[in-house]
Design a protein around this motif. Structure first.
Motif, PDB file in Angstrom:
ATOM      1  N   MET A   1      54.499  40.942  45.848  1.00 23.25           N
ATOM      2  CA  MET A   1      53.432  41.202  44.895  1.00 23.25           C
ATOM      3  C   MET A   1      54.007  41.313  43.483  1.00 23.25           C
ATOM      4  SD  MET A   1      50.326  41.390  46.083  1.00 23.25           S
ATOM      5  CE  MET A   1      49.501  41.425  47.686  1.00 23.25           C
ATOM      6  N   PRO A   2      53.303  40.810  42.479  1.00 20.50           N
ATOM      7  CA  PRO A   2      53.781  40.954  41.099  1.00 20.50           C
ATOM      8  C   PRO A   2      53.921  42.425  40.719  1.00 20.50           C
ATOM      9  CG  PRO A   2      51.990  39.355  41.234  1.00 20.50           C
ATOM     10  CD  PRO A   2      52.060  40.025  42.558  1.00 20.50           C
ATOM     11  N   SER A   3      54.927  42.725  39.917  1.00 18.59           N
ATOM     12  CA  SER A   3      55.194  44.113  39.524  1.00 18.59           C
ATOM     13  C   SER A   3      54.568  44.474  38.188  1.00 18.59           C
ATOM     14  CB  SER A   3      56.704  44.348  39.465  1.00 18.59           C
ATOM     15  OG  SER A   3      57.311  43.451  38.541  1.00 18.59           O
ATOM     16  N   SER A   4      54.066  43.495  37.450  1.00 17.98           N
ATOM     17  CA  SER A   4      53.472  43.749  36.137  1.00 17.98           C
ATOM     18  C   SER A   4      52.556  42.578  35.771  1.00 17.98           C
ATOM     19  CB  SER A   4      54.555  43.908  35.071  1.00 17.98           C
ATOM     20  OG  SER A   4      55.258  42.685  34.895  1.00 17.98           O
ATOM     21  N   ILE A   5      51.816  42.735  34.687  1.00 20.90           N
ATOM     22  CA  ILE A   5      50.962  41.640  34.209  1.00 20.90           C
ATOM     23  C   ILE A   5      51.819  40.436  33.839  1.00 20.90           C
ATOM     24  CG2 ILE A   5      49.323  40.924  32.438  1.00 20.90           C
ATOM     25  CD1 ILE A   5      48.446  43.839  32.225  1.00 20.90           C
ATOM     26  N   ASP A   6      52.933  40.696  33.139  1.00 25.09           N
ATOM     27  CA  ASP A   6      53.820  39.597  32.746  1.00 25.09           C
ATOM     28  C   ASP A   6      54.397  38.890  33.963  1.00 25.09           C
ATOM     29  OD1 ASP A   6      53.395  40.062  30.071  1.00 25.09           O
ATOM     30  OD2 ASP A   6      55.132  41.381  29.847  1.00 25.09           O
ATOM     31  N   ASP A   7      54.759  39.677  34.984  1.00 20.27           N
ATOM     32  CA  ASP A   7      55.295  39.097  36.211  1.00 20.27           C
ATOM     33  C   ASP A   7      54.235  38.243  36.897  1.00 20.27           C
ATOM     34  OD1 ASP A   7      57.119  38.619  38.268  1.00 20.27           O
ATOM     35  OD2 ASP A   7      56.445  40.357  39.416  1.00 20.27           O
ATOM     36  N   CYS A   8      52.995  38.710  36.891  1.00 17.23           N
ATOM     37  CA  CYS A   8      51.893  37.946  37.481  1.00 17.23           C
ATOM     38  C   CYS A   8      51.672  36.638  36.721  1.00 17.23           C
ATOM     39  CB  CYS A   8      50.630  38.795  37.472  1.00 17.23           C
ATOM     40  SG  CYS A   8      49.211  38.020  38.288  1.00 17.23           S
ATOM     41  N   LEU A  29      45.576  43.438  38.709  1.00 11.35           N
ATOM     42  CA  LEU A  29      44.874  44.647  39.148  1.00 11.35           C
ATOM     43  C   LEU A  29      44.180  44.425  40.494  1.00 11.35           C
ATOM     44  CD1 LEU A  29      43.337  45.910  35.789  1.00 11.35           C
ATOM     45  CD2 LEU A  29      45.261  46.884  37.055  1.00 11.35           C
ATOM     46  N   ALA A  30      43.622  43.244  40.707  1.00  8.50           N
ATOM     47  CA  ALA A  30      42.982  42.956  41.996  1.00  8.50           C
ATOM     48  C   ALA A  30      43.996  43.040  43.133  1.00  8.50           C
ATOM     49  CB  ALA A  30      42.336  41.574  41.959  1.00  8.50           C
ATOM     50  N   LEU A  31      45.214  42.558  42.894  1.00 12.24           N
ATOM     51  CA  LEU A  31      46.253  42.614  43.916  1.00 12.24           C
ATOM     52  C   LEU A  31      46.728  44.045  44.152  1.00 12.24           C
ATOM     53  CD1 LEU A  31      48.404  39.498  42.908  1.00 12.24           C
ATOM     54  CD2 LEU A  31      46.788  39.673  44.808  1.00 12.24           C
ATOM     55  N   ARG A  32      46.948  44.781  43.077  1.00 11.55           N
ATOM     56  CA  ARG A  32      47.492  46.141  43.198  1.00 11.55           C
ATOM     57  C   ARG A  32      46.469  47.128  43.748  1.00 11.55           C
ATOM     58  NH1 ARG A  32      53.025  46.377  42.750  1.00 11.55           N
ATOM     59  NH2 ARG A  32      52.880  48.505  41.920  1.00 11.55           N
ATOM     60  N   LEU A  33      45.210  46.956  43.346  1.00  9.89           N
ATOM     61  CA  LEU A  33      44.166  47.882  43.783  1.00  9.89           C
ATOM     62  C   LEU A  33      43.491  47.435  45.075  1.00  9.89           C
ATOM     63  CD1 LEU A  33      42.445  48.568  40.325  1.00  9.89           C
ATOM     64  CD2 LEU A  33      44.152  49.981  41.494  1.00  9.89           C
ATOM     65  N   LEU A  58      51.972  33.731  46.814  1.00 14.63           N
ATOM     66  CA  LEU A  58      52.251  34.821  47.753  1.00 14.63           C
ATOM     67  C   LEU A  58      52.596  34.324  49.148  1.00 14.63           C
ATOM     68  CD1 LEU A  58      49.303  37.148  46.668  1.00 14.63           C
ATOM     69  CD2 LEU A  58      51.687  37.271  45.932  1.00 14.63           C
ATOM     70  N   ASP A  59      52.603  32.987  49.322  1.00 13.48           N
ATOM     71  CA  ASP A  59      52.899  32.380  50.620  1.00 13.48           C
ATOM     72  C   ASP A  59      51.936  32.889  51.687  1.00 13.48           C
ATOM     73  OD1 ASP A  59      54.184  30.680  52.355  1.00 13.48           O
ATOM     74  OD2 ASP A  59      55.737  32.133  52.904  1.00 13.48           O
ATOM     75  N   VAL A 167      40.661  38.680  48.297  1.00 11.91           N
ATOM     76  CA  VAL A 167      39.361  38.020  48.203  1.00 11.91           C
ATOM     77  C   VAL A 167      39.121  37.548  46.771  1.00 11.91           C
ATOM     78  CG1 VAL A 167      36.883  38.221  48.561  1.00 11.91           C
ATOM     79  CG2 VAL A 167      38.465  39.465  50.062  1.00 11.91           C
ATOM     80  N   VAL A 168      38.815  36.278  46.620  1.00 13.88           N
ATOM     81  CA  VAL A 168      38.440  35.702  45.331  1.00 13.88           C
ATOM     82  C   VAL A 168      37.051  35.089  45.484  1.00 13.88           C
ATOM     83  CG1 VAL A 168      38.984  34.007  43.547  1.00 13.88           C
ATOM     84  CG2 VAL A 168      40.837  35.218  44.722  1.00 13.88           C
ATOM     85  N   ILE A 169      36.111  35.532  44.657  1.00 13.60           N
ATOM     86  CA  ILE A 169      34.750  35.004  44.659  1.00 13.60           C
ATOM     87  C   ILE A 169      34.538  34.260  43.348  1.00 13.60           C
ATOM     88  CG2 ILE A 169      32.291  35.561  44.810  1.00 13.60           C
ATOM     89  CD1 ILE A 169      33.085  38.186  46.151  1.00 13.60           C
TER      90      ILE A 169
END
Length: 293
Positions: A1-8, A29-33, A58-59, A167-169
């Motif tokens: 998982m990305p560790s920051s916005i920049d990493d994402c 935020l969607a990934l972390r939360l 994310l494979d 989930v992505v809508i």
């Protein structure tokens, strides 16, 4: 998982998705939360591509539910294999009688996209694409999934995800999506890119286009979006037009080439008629001035 916005943002960029910082923040935020991500915007602006890119980044496997008018739970989540149940009943007539409980077991259940996403051992990316195409009552079926990552099957009970899927809508906003859906998601509007980001996207997605041609393409399309058209071209059309121009061995934009290929950019005859001729010439002149100073 990305560790920051920049990493994402860097992860998305590594898979050729050039995201603005606000979108990278929403994805992070969607990934972390562990919240569904609701993306709304004009067609062709990269909403669906986010889910595909996340699956690659994310494979994770990608499960796609393409929405359409008339979509129901039997097509989206699960249905019972009534043909197999009838065969079992016929076979049981000559032997032991089947009870109703025996007819509604997992071996008779056919999982569809939503149920598959909950039951996969490695949580997938679940893309619910173009939700605005589905009928409004279908949204109510999604609320349990979006809130608790579970589905209740009346004959069997509740099926919960061991690990929540991503989930992505997406919605092209042909109609408004109910607030109950939006409240369960993180929301982001995906708009048209500015010239610098569109050029960066084009250089990554169509690397064969030379610097001069790429700048002219972006300049022309940015100008098109300033015209009152029925349907403005999105990033998808930018990429497709660039590939078409390469197939025609175009090195620069010229009136004849633009005239012949407007159907790649614009999908309505009224829009094409409005741009052809003097309007296209005006845009080409603007591009010429901008690229040559």
């Amino acid at each position: 998982m990305p560790s920051s916005i920049d990493d994402c943002a860097a992860g998305l960029l590594a898979h050729d998705y050039v995201a603005e910082r606000e979108l990278a923040c929403a994805v992070f935020l969607a990934l972390r939360l562990q919240r569904p991500l609701f993306l709304e915007g004009e067609p062709g602006t990269g909403k669906t591509e986010i889910a595909k890119t996340l699956a690659a980044l994310l494979d994770r496997p990608l499960i796609r539910l393409q929405c359409y008018e008339g979509l129901d739970m039997a097509s989206a989540a699960y249905e019972w294999n009534y043909a197999r149940q009838m065969l079992e009943i016929q076979a049981a007539k000559e032997g032991q009688r089947l009870s109703s409980d025996e007819l509604f077991t997992r071996r008779f259940l056919i999982p569809r996209a939503l149920l598959q996403a909950l039951e996969m051992p490695g949580p997938p990316v679940l893309l619910i694409d173009e939700l605005d195409r589905a009928d409004e009552p279908f949204e109510a079926f999604l609320l349990e999934l979006l809130s608790d990552f579970q589905l209740t099957i009346p004959e069997l009970g509740t099926v919960s995800a061991a690990a929540p899927p991503i989930v992505v809508i997406t919605s092209n906003r042909t109609r408004e999506i109910h607030d109950a859906v939006k409240r369960r998601c993180l929301y982001h509007w995906v708009g048209f890119p500015d010239a610098a980001r569109e050029l960066a996207i084009l250089q990554r997605r169509v690397p064969g286009a030379g610097e001069a041609l790429a700048r002219q393409i972006v300049g022309f399309i940015q100008g098109l979006r300033g015209i009152d058209l029925y349907k403005l071209p999105g990033i998808a059309e930018t990429i497709e037009w660039s590939r078409a121009l390469l197939e025609l061995n175009a090195l620069v934009l010229d009136p004849e080439t633009v005239h012949m290929t407007l159907g790649v950019l614009l999908k309505y005859q009224d829009d094409i008629a409005k741009v052809q001729g003097s309007e296209a010439a005006r845009l080409l002149e603007q591009v010429r001035v901008a690229t040559h100073g």
